[in-house]
Scaffold this motif. Structure first.
Motif, PDB file in Angstrom:
ATOM      1  N   UNK A  14     -18.690 -16.637   8.847  1.00  0.00           N
ATOM      2  CA  UNK A  14     -18.367 -17.991   9.302  1.00  0.00           C
ATOM      3  C   UNK A  14     -16.970 -18.384   8.842  1.00  0.00           C
ATOM      4  N   UNK A  15     -16.607 -18.017   7.608  1.00  0.00           N
ATOM      5  CA  UNK A  15     -15.263 -18.321   7.114  1.00  0.00           C
ATOM      6  C   UNK A  15     -14.200 -17.675   8.007  1.00  0.00           C
ATOM      7  N   UNK A  16     -14.426 -16.431   8.381  1.00  0.00           N
ATOM      8  CA  UNK A  16     -13.474 -15.734   9.249  1.00  0.00           C
ATOM      9  C   UNK A  16     -13.428 -16.404  10.620  1.00  0.00           C
ATOM     10  N   UNK A  27      -0.932 -16.081  16.334  1.00  0.00           N
ATOM     11  CA  UNK A  27      -1.330 -14.678  16.309  1.00  0.00           C
ATOM     12  C   UNK A  27      -1.842 -14.379  14.905  1.00  0.00           C
ATOM     13  N   UNK A  28      -3.072 -13.902  14.812  1.00  0.00           N
ATOM     14  CA  UNK A  28      -3.676 -13.561  13.520  1.00  0.00           C
ATOM     15  C   UNK A  28      -3.927 -12.065  13.505  1.00  0.00           C
ATOM     16  N   UNK A  29      -3.387 -11.414  12.482  1.00  0.00           N
ATOM     17  CA  UNK A  29      -3.560  -9.972  12.342  1.00  0.00           C
ATOM     18  C   UNK A  29      -4.680  -9.680  11.350  1.00  0.00           C
ATOM     19  N   UNK A  30      -5.369  -8.583  11.574  1.00  0.00           N
ATOM     20  CA  UNK A  30      -6.480  -8.191  10.720  1.00  0.00           C
ATOM     21  C   UNK A  30      -6.035  -8.066   9.264  1.00  0.00           C
ATOM     22  N   UNK A  36      -5.360 -14.453   3.245  1.00  0.00           N
ATOM     23  CA  UNK A  36      -5.707 -15.812   3.661  1.00  0.00           C
ATOM     24  C   UNK A  36      -7.034 -16.256   3.050  1.00  0.00           C
ATOM     25  N   UNK A  37      -8.015 -15.366   3.038  1.00  0.00           N
ATOM     26  CA  UNK A  37      -9.350 -15.719   2.565  1.00  0.00           C
ATOM     27  C   UNK A  37      -9.598 -15.342   1.109  1.00  0.00           C
ATOM     28  N   UNK A  38      -8.634 -14.677   0.484  1.00  0.00           N
ATOM     29  CA  UNK A  38      -8.793 -14.307  -0.923  1.00  0.00           C
ATOM     30  C   UNK A  38      -9.862 -13.250  -1.141  1.00  0.00           C
ATOM     31  N   UNK A  43     -13.114  -5.489   2.381  1.00  0.00           N
ATOM     32  CA  UNK A  43     -14.100  -6.520   2.718  1.00  0.00           C
ATOM     33  C   UNK A  43     -13.730  -7.181   4.037  1.00  0.00           C
ATOM     34  N   UNK A  44     -12.465  -7.527   4.195  1.00  0.00           N
ATOM     35  CA  UNK A  44     -11.992  -8.145   5.445  1.00  0.00           C
ATOM     36  C   UNK A  44     -12.229  -7.199   6.628  1.00  0.00           C
ATOM     37  N   UNK A  45     -11.927  -5.926   6.450  1.00  0.00           N
ATOM     38  CA  UNK A  45     -12.132  -4.948   7.517  1.00  0.00           C
ATOM     39  C   UNK A  45     -13.610  -4.836   7.894  1.00  0.00           C
ATOM     40  N   UNK A  46     -14.482  -4.869   6.891  1.00  0.00           N
ATOM     41  CA  UNK A  46     -15.924  -4.817   7.149  1.00  0.00           C
ATOM     42  C   UNK A  46     -16.414  -6.047   7.902  1.00  0.00           C
ATOM     43  N   UNK A  47     -15.898  -7.212   7.516  1.00  0.00           N
ATOM     44  CA  UNK A  47     -16.274  -8.442   8.212  1.00  0.00           C
ATOM     45  C   UNK A  47     -15.866  -8.385   9.679  1.00  0.00           C
ATOM     46  N   UNK A  48     -14.640  -7.944   9.916  1.00  0.00           N
ATOM     47  CA  UNK A  48     -14.152  -7.854  11.293  1.00  0.00           C
ATOM     48  C   UNK A  48     -14.972  -6.836  12.086  1.00  0.00           C
TER      49      UNK A  48
END
Length: 125
Positions: A14-16, A27-30, A36-38, A43-48
Motif C-alpha cells: 500500500x505504501x508503494x 517518472x518514478x524509477x524502481x 524514498x520509502x526507507x 525489499x523494494x524489488x520484491x514489493x514491485x
C-alpha cells in the motif's frame, strides 16, 4: 485483468501504491523506491515484483537507458483509489454534519481552527 475484485495489498505494498498514486505526474524509477520509502533495494524489488504479479503496476523500460525501469500504476488501481477517496469524502462530510449539528458557522470555523492547531501540535517533534 481483475474486474470488480478488490485489491488485496499488504501494508508495504500500500505504501508503494500510494506513493505511485501521489506521484503519477512524475517518472518514478524502481531503484528510487528504496530511498524514498526507507527500505532496502531487495525489499523494494520484491514489493514491485509482487505488485506486477497482482496486475497493480507495470514496469516500463526507460527509452534512454534500458537498465532503468519506470513504474506505472495500472488504470484499474487508480480508479479503485479514486472511488475509495470519493466514498471516504462522502462519509467524512456526513460525519462532520452530525458532529457539528446545531453549530453556528462561527462555531464550525472555530472548531476547524482548533483542529488544525491540534494537528500541528501532533506533528511537532
Amino acid at each position: 485483468m481483475r474486474q470488480g475484485v478488490p485489491f488485496n495489498f499488504t501494508k508495504s505494498q500500500i505504501e508503494v501504491v500510494m506513493y505511485l498514486y501521489h506521484h503519477q505526474d512524475q517518472v518514478v524509477y524502481q531503484r528510487e523506491l528504496s530511498d524514498v520509502l526507507g527500505i532496502t533495494r531487495p525489499t523494494a524489488n520484491g514489493l514491485i515484483k509482487r505488485l506486477v504479479q497482482k496486475d497493480a503496476v507495470k514496469l516500463i523500460e526507460d527509452p534512454d537507458d534500458s537498465r532503468l525501469k519506470r513504474i506505472k500504476l495500472m488504470p484499474l488501481v487508480i480508479a479503485d483509489i479514486d472511488s475509495r477517496t470519493a466514498a471516504f469524502a462522502k462519509e467524512f462530510n456526513q460525519m462532520e454534519g452530525k458532529m457539528t449539528k446545531g453549530f453556528t458557522q462561527k462555531q464550525r470555523d472555530e472548531l476547524d481552527q482548533l483542529l488544525v492547531r491540534a494537528i500541528k501540535n501532533l506533528e511537532e517533534k
